[in-house]
Design a protein around this motif. Structure first.
Motif, PDB file in Angstrom:
ATOM      1  N   LEU A   1      13.582   8.241  -2.522  1.00 16.02           N
ATOM      2  CA  LEU A   1      14.063   7.950  -1.171  1.00 16.02           C
ATOM      3  C   LEU A   1      12.940   7.344  -0.329  1.00 16.02           C
ATOM      4  CD1 LEU A   1      16.204  11.144  -0.487  1.00 16.02           C
ATOM      5  CD2 LEU A   1      17.082   8.808  -0.597  1.00 16.02           C
ATOM      6  N   MET A   2      11.740   7.909  -0.454  1.00 17.91           N
ATOM      7  CA  MET A   2      10.588   7.387   0.284  1.00 17.91           C
ATOM      8  C   MET A   2      10.238   5.981  -0.180  1.00 17.91           C
ATOM      9  SD  MET A   2       8.080  10.727   0.486  1.00 17.91           S
ATOM     10  CE  MET A   2       6.753   9.723   1.156  1.00 17.91           C
ATOM     11  N   ASN A   3      10.342   5.742  -1.491  1.00 20.23           N
ATOM     12  CA  ASN A   3      10.016   4.415  -2.012  1.00 20.23           C
ATOM     13  C   ASN A   3      10.960   3.354  -1.449  1.00 20.23           C
ATOM     14  OD1 ASN A   3       8.334   2.919  -4.152  1.00 20.23           O
ATOM     15  ND2 ASN A   3      10.414   2.316  -4.677  1.00 20.23           N
ATOM     16  N   GLY A   4      12.243   3.685  -1.381  1.00 19.79           N
ATOM     17  CA  GLY A   4      13.192   2.753  -0.788  1.00 19.79           C
ATOM     18  C   GLY A   4      12.916   2.519   0.687  1.00 19.79           C
ATOM     19  N   MET A   5      12.494   3.557   1.374  1.00 15.34           N
ATOM     20  CA  MET A   5      12.221   3.457   2.804  1.00 15.34           C
ATOM     21  C   MET A   5      11.081   2.477   3.087  1.00 15.34           C
ATOM     22  SD  MET A   5      11.251   6.550   5.440  1.00 15.34           S
ATOM     23  CE  MET A   5       9.631   6.821   4.730  1.00 15.34           C
ATOM     24  N   ILE A   6      10.046   2.501   2.264  1.00 13.26           N
ATOM     25  CA  ILE A   6       8.870   1.663   2.548  1.00 13.26           C
ATOM     26  C   ILE A   6       8.864   0.379   1.732  1.00 13.26           C
ATOM     27  CG2 ILE A   6       7.425   3.635   3.156  1.00 13.26           C
ATOM     28  CD1 ILE A   6       6.179   3.442   0.384  1.00 13.26           C
ATOM     29  N   SER A   7       9.903   0.167   0.897  1.00 11.87           N
ATOM     30  CA  SER A   7       9.933  -1.040   0.067  1.00 11.87           C
ATOM     31  C   SER A   7      10.134  -2.281   0.926  1.00 11.87           C
ATOM     32  CB  SER A   7      11.044  -0.940  -0.981  1.00 11.87           C
ATOM     33  OG  SER A   7      12.307  -0.939  -0.344  1.00 11.87           O
ATOM     34  N   GLY A   8      10.068  -3.435   0.302  1.00 11.11           N
ATOM     35  CA  GLY A   8      10.244  -4.682   1.035  1.00 11.11           C
ATOM     36  C   GLY A   8       9.157  -5.694   0.767  1.00 11.11           C
ATOM     37  N   PHE A   9       8.359  -5.481  -0.272  1.00  9.60           N
ATOM     38  CA  PHE A   9       7.279  -6.411  -0.605  1.00  9.60           C
ATOM     39  C   PHE A   9       7.837  -7.812  -0.864  1.00  9.60           C
ATOM     40  CE2 PHE A   9       4.203  -8.602  -3.157  1.00  9.60           C
ATOM     41  CZ  PHE A   9       2.961  -8.080  -2.834  1.00  9.60           C
ATOM     42  N   ILE A  10       8.848  -7.896  -1.719  1.00  8.52           N
ATOM     43  CA  ILE A  10       9.377  -9.210  -2.102  1.00  8.52           C
ATOM     44  C   ILE A  10      10.140  -9.876  -0.960  1.00  8.52           C
ATOM     45  CG2 ILE A  10      11.074 -10.323  -3.629  1.00  8.52           C
ATOM     46  CD1 ILE A  10       9.939  -8.552  -5.863  1.00  8.52           C
ATOM     47  N   PRO A  11      11.016  -9.164  -0.219  1.00  4.32           N
ATOM     48  CA  PRO A  11      11.643  -9.815   0.942  1.00  4.32           C
ATOM     49  C   PRO A  11      10.636 -10.320   1.971  1.00  4.32           C
ATOM     50  CG  PRO A  11      12.843  -7.835   0.371  1.00  4.32           C
ATOM     51  CD  PRO A  11      11.608  -7.838  -0.477  1.00  4.32           C
ATOM     52  N   ALA A  12       9.565  -9.557   2.196  1.00  6.07           N
ATOM     53  CA  ALA A  12       8.548 -10.005   3.158  1.00  6.07           C
ATOM     54  C   ALA A  12       7.818 -11.238   2.636  1.00  6.07           C
ATOM     55  CB  ALA A  12       7.551  -8.872   3.431  1.00  6.07           C
ATOM     56  N   ALA A  13       7.571 -11.295   1.324  1.00  7.21           N
ATOM     57  CA  ALA A  13       6.936 -12.484   0.735  1.00  7.21           C
ATOM     58  C   ALA A  13       7.832 -13.705   0.875  1.00  7.21           C
ATOM     59  CB  ALA A  13       6.613 -12.222  -0.741  1.00  7.21           C
TER      60      ALA A  13
ATOM     61  N   PHE B   1       0.827  -1.211   0.000  1.00  5.51           N
ATOM     62  CA  PHE B   1       0.000   0.000   0.000  1.00  5.51           C
ATOM     63  C   PHE B   1       0.863   1.264   0.000  1.00  5.51           C
ATOM     64  CE2 PHE B   1      -3.212  -2.972   1.930  1.00  5.51           C
ATOM     65  CZ  PHE B   1      -4.101  -2.909   0.874  1.00  5.51           C
ATOM     66  N   GLY B   2       1.999   1.215   0.715  1.00  2.00           N
ATOM     67  CA  GLY B   2       2.883   2.386   0.752  1.00  2.00           C
ATOM     68  C   GLY B   2       3.476   2.695  -0.604  1.00  2.00           C
ATOM     69  N   MET B   3       3.994   1.673  -1.293  1.00  2.00           N
ATOM     70  CA  MET B   3       4.586   1.908  -2.618  1.00  2.00           C
ATOM     71  C   MET B   3       3.531   2.341  -3.629  1.00  2.00           C
ATOM     72  SD  MET B   3       7.633  -0.868  -3.291  1.00  2.00           S
ATOM     73  CE  MET B   3       6.555  -2.293  -3.250  1.00  2.00           C
ATOM     74  N   ALA B   4       2.312   1.831  -3.491  1.00  2.00           N
ATOM     75  CA  ALA B   4       1.243   2.244  -4.410  1.00  2.00           C
ATOM     76  C   ALA B   4       1.016   3.744  -4.316  1.00  2.00           C
ATOM     77  CB  ALA B   4      -0.040   1.482  -4.093  1.00  2.00           C
ATOM     78  N   VAL B   5       1.025   4.272  -3.088  1.00  2.00           N
ATOM     79  CA  VAL B   5       0.826   5.719  -2.887  1.00  2.00           C
ATOM     80  C   VAL B   5       2.014   6.508  -3.429  1.00  2.00           C
ATOM     81  CG1 VAL B   5       0.600   7.533  -1.143  1.00  2.00           C
ATOM     82  CG2 VAL B   5      -0.699   5.404  -0.902  1.00  2.00           C
ATOM     83  N   VAL B   6       3.229   6.081  -3.061  1.00  2.00           N
ATOM     84  CA  VAL B   6       4.427   6.840  -3.447  1.00  2.00           C
ATOM     85  C   VAL B   6       4.606   6.855  -4.962  1.00  2.00           C
ATOM     86  CG1 VAL B   6       6.947   6.876  -3.324  1.00  2.00           C
ATOM     87  CG2 VAL B   6       5.612   6.513  -1.252  1.00  2.00           C
ATOM     88  N   LEU B   7       4.411   5.712  -5.623  1.00  2.00           N
ATOM     89  CA  LEU B   7       4.591   5.677  -7.073  1.00  2.00           C
ATOM     90  C   LEU B   7       3.531   6.493  -7.801  1.00  2.00           C
ATOM     91  CD1 LEU B   7       5.702   1.981  -7.625  1.00  2.00           C
ATOM     92  CD2 LEU B   7       7.030   4.030  -8.072  1.00  2.00           C
ATOM     93  N   THR B   8       2.324   6.493  -7.263  1.00  2.00           N
ATOM     94  CA  THR B   8       1.289   7.346  -7.861  1.00  2.00           C
ATOM     95  C   THR B   8       1.672   8.812  -7.728  1.00  2.00           C
ATOM     96  OG1 THR B   8      -0.420   5.706  -7.348  1.00  2.00           O
ATOM     97  CG2 THR B   8      -1.151   7.953  -7.832  1.00  2.00           C
ATOM     98  N   LEU B   9       2.185   9.203  -6.552  1.00  2.00           N
ATOM     99  CA  LEU B   9       2.613  10.590  -6.340  1.00  2.00           C
ATOM    100  C   LEU B   9       3.781  10.965  -7.244  1.00  2.00           C
ATOM    101  CD1 LEU B   9       2.415  10.865  -2.437  1.00  2.00           C
ATOM    102  CD2 LEU B   9       0.868  11.893  -4.124  1.00  2.00           C
ATOM    103  N   THR B  10       4.604   9.979  -7.617  1.00  2.00           N
ATOM    104  CA  THR B  10       5.748  10.259  -8.485  1.00  2.00           C
ATOM    105  C   THR B  10       5.278  10.803  -9.836  1.00  2.00           C
ATOM    106  OG1 THR B  10       6.960   8.461  -7.406  1.00  2.00           O
ATOM    107  CG2 THR B  10       7.853   9.278  -9.476  1.00  2.00           C
ATOM    108  N   GLY B  11       4.087  10.413 -10.245  1.00  2.00           N
ATOM    109  CA  GLY B  11       3.524  10.957 -11.481  1.00  2.00           C
ATOM    110  C   GLY B  11       3.186  12.429 -11.394  1.00  2.00           C
ATOM    111  N   PHE B  12       3.159  12.975 -10.155  1.00  2.00           N
ATOM    112  CA  PHE B  12       2.873  14.404  -9.952  1.00  2.00           C
ATOM    113  C   PHE B  12       4.144  15.194  -9.643  1.00  2.00           C
ATOM    114  CE2 PHE B  12      -1.063  12.194  -8.877  1.00  2.00           C
ATOM    115  CZ  PHE B  12      -2.001  12.914  -9.603  1.00  2.00           C
ATOM    116  N   ALA B  13       5.332  14.581  -9.800  1.00  4.04           N
ATOM    117  CA  ALA B  13       6.591  15.261  -9.485  1.00  4.04           C
ATOM    118  C   ALA B  13       6.713  16.555 -10.285  1.00  4.04           C
ATOM    119  CB  ALA B  13       7.774  14.340  -9.783  1.00  4.04           C
ATOM    120  N   THR B  14       7.296  17.578  -9.643  1.00  5.03           N
ATOM    121  CA  THR B  14       7.414  18.890 -10.287  1.00  5.03           C
ATOM    122  C   THR B  14       8.847  19.243 -10.668  1.00  5.03           C
ATOM    123  OG1 THR B  14       7.574  19.925  -8.095  1.00  5.03           O
ATOM    124  CG2 THR B  14       5.378  19.783  -9.094  1.00  5.03           C
ATOM    125  N   GLY B  15       9.797  18.420 -10.231  1.00  3.13           N
ATOM    126  CA  GLY B  15      11.196  18.695 -10.534  1.00  3.13           C
ATOM    127  C   GLY B  15      12.081  17.570 -10.042  1.00  3.13           C
TER     128      GLY B  15
END
Length: 408
Positions: free
Chosen positions: A110-122, A87-101
């Motif tokens: 940086l935020m995506n790396g912080m909340i990543s871990g889907f595959i290691p947890a699986a 759920f965290g990566m879904a939010v962050v990646l969607t927001l990346t589409g709104f990046a301004t610079g």
């Protein structure tokens, strides 16, 4: 522990979910430099610098936070960490589409790396719910799902970027990961029973406790060296392909060289995993490392693109016996109640290798030429062969003989 009747269902669901997540994550990699240009970075040197920073940012925060998520997984369950990451990566990646610079994009990576871990947890969830006699097969199948996603992602991403534009890709990737998270939420079952800790410990204390068990530290080093040796070549592979095959369609042929390796890896992982369940994970790891090392050296001397393609396919076959075997051995020797923390530290070593490999590869290539990378990779992998042969296998044999003596 979860009932054994559920582990195969969890495996197939998590395979599909990992395919979605890896497809989504790798969709964006090919066009990050182009997205930077859309965000206003036009100078070629600046694009190169920002691309490197943004690519590395994800690994930096993932390296730092992996042990933290491992600790929380041991406390609250592996499924909860899959959902947190999904759920965290879904939010962050969607927001990346709104990046301004570029700074916004860097912060979001940086935020995506912080909340990543889907595959290691699986991997952690499956390692805890799979019968030990089928651990290699289970983790090999998970590897196949992740690799299939990493092959498909860049292809789909490139096609959709041409049709829909760059920003829309981030919305699609966010939606894909959101679907994967909801699938896990509703269909993956975990009966988690936390192990009570006698006293509070720090992350450093956890690391000392885990690595005091032999051969875990040796396996961490193997993981680190594998990543550094193999990932270090990837950023410069397209330049090598251009040298072997001057002319047009360099991107296509470079992608093909990566894809054949992925297809071979995907096909070999379940087969080698099942074989390791019968013959021993450590022996499949040893011979896979030796095979990958021996295939790496000739790549420095190829004279045609098709020779490289054959060798990359063979390399992929050997890769199928590496990560699933390491993860299986870690699961078998992790301290009770600290399984996810054991994987958390292994992921930190993996991310560290992913950061150091490309930087070191660029330095070596600049001094000695691109072909030297394959020789350097082969030497590192031979070092891994020595570590497994001298540090891992003797420890496991001693433990097995000790167990036989106790049973008598």
């Amino acid at each position: 522990m979860i009932a054994q009747t559920n582990w195969k269902r969890n495996l197939y669901i998590l395979m599909g979910s990992q395919f979605l997540v890896m497809s989504a994550m790798t969709m964006i990699i090919p066009f990050l430099p182009l997205y930077l240009q859309e965000l206003g970075v036009t100078d070629p040197d600046a694009v190169s610098v920002w691309s490197g920073l943004i690519f590395a940012a994800n690994f930096v925060t993932a390296f730092i936070f992996a042990p933290i998520w491992g600790r929380l997984a041991d406390k609250y369950g592996r499924k909860s960490m899959i959902l947190r990451s999904g759920f965290g990566m879904a939010v962050v990646l969607t927001l990346t589409g709104f990046a301004t610079g570029p700074w916004t994009l860097l912060l979001l990576r940086l935020m995506n790396g912080m909340i990543s871990g889907f595959i290691p947890a699986a991997i952690g969830l499956m390692s805890m719910s799979t019968p030990k006699k089928q651990m290699g097969y289970s983790l090999g199948m998970l590897q196949a799902g992740a690799v299939a996603g990493s092959i498909s992602g860049p292809l789909f991403g490139g096609v959709m970027a041409d049709i829909m534009g760059f920003r829309m890709i981030f919305y699609i990737t966010g939606a894909s990961i959101l679907v994967a998270a909801f699938v896990v939420l509703f269909f993956v079952k975990e009966q988690f029973e936390p192990v009570e800790q006698k006293e509070k410990t720090s992350t450093i204390d956890d690391f000392r406790t885990i690595t005091a068990i032999k051969p875990i530290m040796a396996l961490y080093m193997v993981f680190f060296i594998v990543q550094a040796a193999l990932i270090g070549i990837n950023p410069l592979l397209s330049i090598f392909v251009q040298e072997l095959r001057p002319g047009g369609n360099v991107a296509f042929f470079a992608g093909l060289a990566m894809s054949v390796m992925g297809f071979a890896n995907m096909g070999a992982s379940p087969i080698l995993g099942r074989f390791s369940d019968r013959k021993g994970h450590q022996y499949v790891l040893l011979f896979s490392l030796l095979f990958v090392a021996l295939v790496s050296f000739p790549q420095a001397f190829v004279t045609s693109y098709w020779q490289l393609l054959v060798l990359r396919f063979l390399l992929g076959l050997g890769l199928g016996g590496l990560l699933p075997m390491i993860n299986s051995l870690l699961r078998n020797h992790a301290p009770v109640g600290m399984e996810s923390r054991t994987y958390g530290f292994s992921n930190s070593f993996m991310y560290l290798g992913s950061m150091i490999g490309p930087a070191l590869g660029g330095l070596i290539s600049g001094v000695f030429g691109i072909r030297s990378l394959f020789l350097f990779s082969g030497v590192l992998l031979m070092l891994n062969v020595w570590i497994v042969y001298s540090k891992v296998i003797p420890r496991l044999e001693a433990r097995r003989q000790s167990a036989v003596g106790v049973s008598k």
